[in-house]
Design a protein around this motif. Structure first.
Motif, PDB file in Angstrom:
ATOM      1  N   VAL A 140      42.521 -15.166   8.444  1.00 49.29           N
ATOM      2  CA  VAL A 140      43.819 -15.356   7.796  1.00 49.29           C
ATOM      3  C   VAL A 140      43.747 -16.529   6.823  1.00 49.29           C
ATOM      4  N   ASP A 141      44.247 -16.310   5.619  1.00 49.26           N
ATOM      5  CA  ASP A 141      44.528 -17.402   4.691  1.00 49.26           C
ATOM      6  C   ASP A 141      45.973 -17.796   4.927  1.00 49.26           C
ATOM      7  N   TYR A 142      46.193 -19.008   5.401  1.00 47.50           N
ATOM      8  CA  TYR A 142      47.570 -19.376   5.727  1.00 47.50           C
ATOM      9  C   TYR A 142      48.003 -20.615   4.951  1.00 47.50           C
ATOM     10  N   ARG A 143      49.321 -20.725   4.823  1.00 47.48           N
ATOM     11  CA  ARG A 143      49.949 -21.869   4.183  1.00 47.48           C
ATOM     12  C   ARG A 143      51.002 -22.434   5.144  1.00 47.48           C
ATOM     13  N   SER A 144      51.089 -23.744   5.203  1.00 44.87           N
ATOM     14  CA  SER A 144      52.124 -24.396   6.008  1.00 44.87           C
ATOM     15  C   SER A 144      52.782 -25.495   5.186  1.00 44.87           C
ATOM     16  N   ILE A 145      54.086 -25.592   5.341  1.00 42.63           N
ATOM     17  CA  ILE A 145      54.837 -26.705   4.764  1.00 42.63           C
ATOM     18  C   ILE A 145      55.563 -27.395   5.910  1.00 42.63           C
ATOM     19  N   TYR A 146      55.307 -28.688   6.063  1.00 40.70           N
ATOM     20  CA  TYR A 146      55.928 -29.463   7.136  1.00 40.70           C
ATOM     21  C   TYR A 146      57.034 -30.340   6.544  1.00 40.70           C
ATOM     22  N   LEU A 147      58.195 -30.293   7.173  1.00 43.86           N
ATOM     23  CA  LEU A 147      59.358 -31.030   6.688  1.00 43.86           C
ATOM     24  C   LEU A 147      59.812 -32.052   7.718  1.00 43.86           C
ATOM     25  N   ASP A 161      42.871 -20.030  17.918  1.00 46.61           N
ATOM     26  CA  ASP A 161      43.920 -20.198  18.910  1.00 46.61           C
ATOM     27  C   ASP A 161      44.288 -21.671  18.940  1.00 46.61           C
ATOM     28  N   SER A 162      45.495 -21.993  18.503  1.00 50.52           N
ATOM     29  CA  SER A 162      45.899 -23.393  18.400  1.00 50.52           C
ATOM     30  C   SER A 162      46.201 -24.023  19.750  1.00 50.52           C
ATOM     31  N   GLY A 163      46.442 -23.192  20.782  1.00 50.21           N
ATOM     32  CA  GLY A 163      46.938 -23.723  22.045  1.00 50.21           C
ATOM     33  C   GLY A 163      48.392 -24.158  21.882  1.00 50.21           C
ATOM     34  N   TRP A 164      49.066 -24.392  22.998  1.00 44.93           N
ATOM     35  CA  TRP A 164      50.466 -24.818  22.945  1.00 44.93           C
ATOM     36  C   TRP A 164      50.558 -26.248  22.428  1.00 44.93           C
ATOM     37  N   HIS A 165      51.424 -26.465  21.447  1.00 49.31           N
ATOM     38  CA  HIS A 165      51.604 -27.797  20.878  1.00 49.31           C
ATOM     39  C   HIS A 165      52.962 -27.859  20.185  1.00 49.31           C
ATOM     40  N   ALA A 166      53.336 -29.028  19.730  1.00 53.77           N
ATOM     41  CA  ALA A 166      54.590 -29.202  18.983  1.00 53.77           C
ATOM     42  C   ALA A 166      54.376 -30.288  17.939  1.00 53.77           C
ATOM     43  N   HIS A 167      55.160 -30.232  16.862  1.00 50.05           N
ATOM     44  CA  HIS A 167      55.104 -31.232  15.798  1.00 50.05           C
ATOM     45  C   HIS A 167      56.403 -32.029  15.759  1.00 50.05           C
ATOM     46  N   GLY A 168      56.292 -33.246  15.264  1.00 50.33           N
ATOM     47  CA  GLY A 168      57.493 -34.037  15.037  1.00 50.33           C
ATOM     48  C   GLY A 168      58.245 -33.580  13.801  1.00 50.33           C
ATOM     49  N   ARG A 169      57.624 -32.701  13.021  1.00 52.67           N
ATOM     50  CA  ARG A 169      58.246 -32.137  11.826  1.00 52.67           C
ATOM     51  C   ARG A 169      58.453 -30.636  11.995  1.00 52.67           C
ATOM     52  N   GLY A 170      59.417 -30.101  11.273  1.00 48.15           N
ATOM     53  CA  GLY A 170      59.592 -28.663  11.238  1.00 48.15           C
ATOM     54  C   GLY A 170      58.490 -28.033  10.404  1.00 48.15           C
ATOM     55  N   GLN A 171      58.144 -26.792  10.713  1.00 46.25           N
ATOM     56  CA  GLN A 171      57.040 -26.120  10.037  1.00 46.25           C
ATOM     57  C   GLN A 171      57.468 -24.773   9.461  1.00 46.25           C
ATOM     58  N   LEU A 172      57.173 -24.580   8.181  1.00 41.36           N
ATOM     59  CA  LEU A 172      57.278 -23.278   7.531  1.00 41.36           C
ATOM     60  C   LEU A 172      55.879 -22.698   7.478  1.00 41.36           C
ATOM     61  N   LEU A 173      55.708 -21.487   7.971  1.00 39.03           N
ATOM     62  CA  LEU A 173      54.379 -20.899   8.084  1.00 39.03           C
ATOM     63  C   LEU A 173      54.350 -19.547   7.381  1.00 39.03           C
ATOM     64  N   PHE A 174      53.288 -19.329   6.606  1.00 37.63           N
ATOM     65  CA  PHE A 174      53.146 -18.094   5.832  1.00 37.63           C
ATOM     66  C   PHE A 174      51.695 -17.649   5.850  1.00 37.63           C
ATOM     67  N   ALA A 175      51.454 -16.378   6.140  1.00 39.87           N
ATOM     68  CA  ALA A 175      50.106 -15.814   6.077  1.00 39.87           C
ATOM     69  C   ALA A 175      49.907 -15.214   4.691  1.00 39.87           C
ATOM     70  N   PHE A 176      49.138 -15.883   3.852  1.00 45.20           N
ATOM     71  CA  PHE A 176      48.873 -15.385   2.511  1.00 45.20           C
ATOM     72  C   PHE A 176      48.122 -14.059   2.580  1.00 45.20           C
ATOM     73  N   SER A 177      47.254 -13.920   3.576  1.00 47.85           N
ATOM     74  CA  SER A 177      46.598 -12.647   3.868  1.00 47.85           C
ATOM     75  C   SER A 177      46.308 -12.619   5.362  1.00 47.85           C
ATOM     76  N   GLY A 178      46.248 -11.406   5.924  1.00 47.31           N
ATOM     77  CA  GLY A 178      46.040 -11.290   7.359  1.00 47.31           C
ATOM     78  C   GLY A 178      47.351 -11.366   8.122  1.00 47.31           C
ATOM     79  N   ARG A 224      41.887 -21.478   5.696  1.00 51.64           N
ATOM     80  CA  ARG A 224      41.441 -20.163   6.146  1.00 51.64           C
ATOM     81  C   ARG A 224      40.938 -20.316   7.581  1.00 51.64           C
ATOM     82  N   LEU A 225      41.457 -19.497   8.467  1.00 50.74           N
ATOM     83  CA  LEU A 225      41.079 -19.562   9.869  1.00 50.74           C
ATOM     84  C   LEU A 225      40.561 -18.206  10.324  1.00 50.74           C
ATOM     85  N   VAL A 226      39.582 -18.227  11.216  1.00 50.58           N
ATOM     86  CA  VAL A 226      38.997 -17.001  11.760  1.00 50.58           C
ATOM     87  C   VAL A 226      39.048 -17.079  13.282  1.00 50.58           C
TER      88      VAL A 226
END
Length: 259
Positions: free
Chosen positions: A82-89, A30-47, A25-27
């Protein structure tokens, strides 16, 4: 991995297994610009989540899923809670669901699977048993999900560097006076860099913002006012023209789809 607090240390690229799910849960984040070595699936459970990508912006309400490929710079902004979910592949072991950034519809089954994966232990073996089946269902549902036109290209021409993407973009004539370029020049820039005329681009921005505000729980009246419509009915007509549905039905259908 159960619940992740914002202060918990977490580096997805250091994990041993090819799949990692998180829930948090985040309030006003601001993540700032960044990148991951994995792909990201992102979903806002609420918000609602604002996603910024190179040359693109998007809004992610609770009825959509975003895919951000590995190595793609991005920035996540959250205005409220926001309640968020992420799956990294790990794309070296798990095929990417899409070749490029994408926004797709959250289906009922995908939502349930997403939730299950998000709370799995980080040491889960995804190559066998129930975990393998769960991942397979997730990938199948993603492949079948409908793509949504929620990625809005943003021009990079320096003459438009001052364009405020946080507020309603001005009318073409007003923008021309503001930046000192002719309306013809601005139109040419937008067609070249976004493949859209300025008015079409502005309307698409309005739609993104409207979906964002609807997902945040606002009613039609304040949304219509913020987006510069003369009346509630004018906004509803616009929304129906853009989506084929009224705002209420659009969000209700989305929540039924993702419930």
């Amino acid at each position: 991995m159960a619940w992740l607090r914002p202060t918990d240390p977490f580096d997805v690229d250091q994990l041993a297994h090819p799949v990692a799910g998180i829930a948090s849960r985040l309030v006003q984040h601001d993540s700032g610009w960044h990148a991951h070595g994995r792909g990201q699936l992102l979903f806002a459970f609420s918000g609602s989540i604002r996603i910024m990508l190179p040359g693109m912006i998007s809004m992610l309400p609770p009825i959509r899923v975003a895919w951000i490929p590995s190595g793609v710079p991005h920035r996540i902004r959250i205005r409220s809670e926001v309640d968020y979910r992420s799956i990294y592949l790990d794309q070296n072991h798990i095929p990417a669901p899409f070749a490029a950034p994408a926004i797709v519809t959250m289906t009922p089954l995908l939502r349930e699977v997403f939730e299950r994966i998000s709370f799995q232990s980080l040491d889960t073996d995804w190559s066998k048993g129930a975990a393998r089946n769960l991942l397979a269902v997730c990938m199948d549902e993603l492949a079948a999900a409908r793509h949504e036109p929620m990625l809005l290209p943003v021009p990079s021409d320096p003459r438009l560097a001052g364009l405020n993407l946080e507020a309603l973009p001005p009318e073409l004539e007003a923008l021309s006076e503001e930046i000192g370029a002719s309306t013809r020049t601005i139109s040419r820039i937008f067609r070249r860099e976004t493949r859209m005329g300025y008015q079409s681009w502005r309307q698409s921005w309005r739609l993104l913002r409207a979906v964002d505000l609807l997902a945040s729980g606002l009613s039609v009246t304040p949304i219509a006012s913020e987006l510069g419509f003369a009346s509630d009915s004018a906004f509803i007509v616009f929304f129906r023209q853009m989506t084929g549905e009224t705002p209420k039905r659009y969000l209700h259908r989305g929540r039924q789809t993702s419930a």
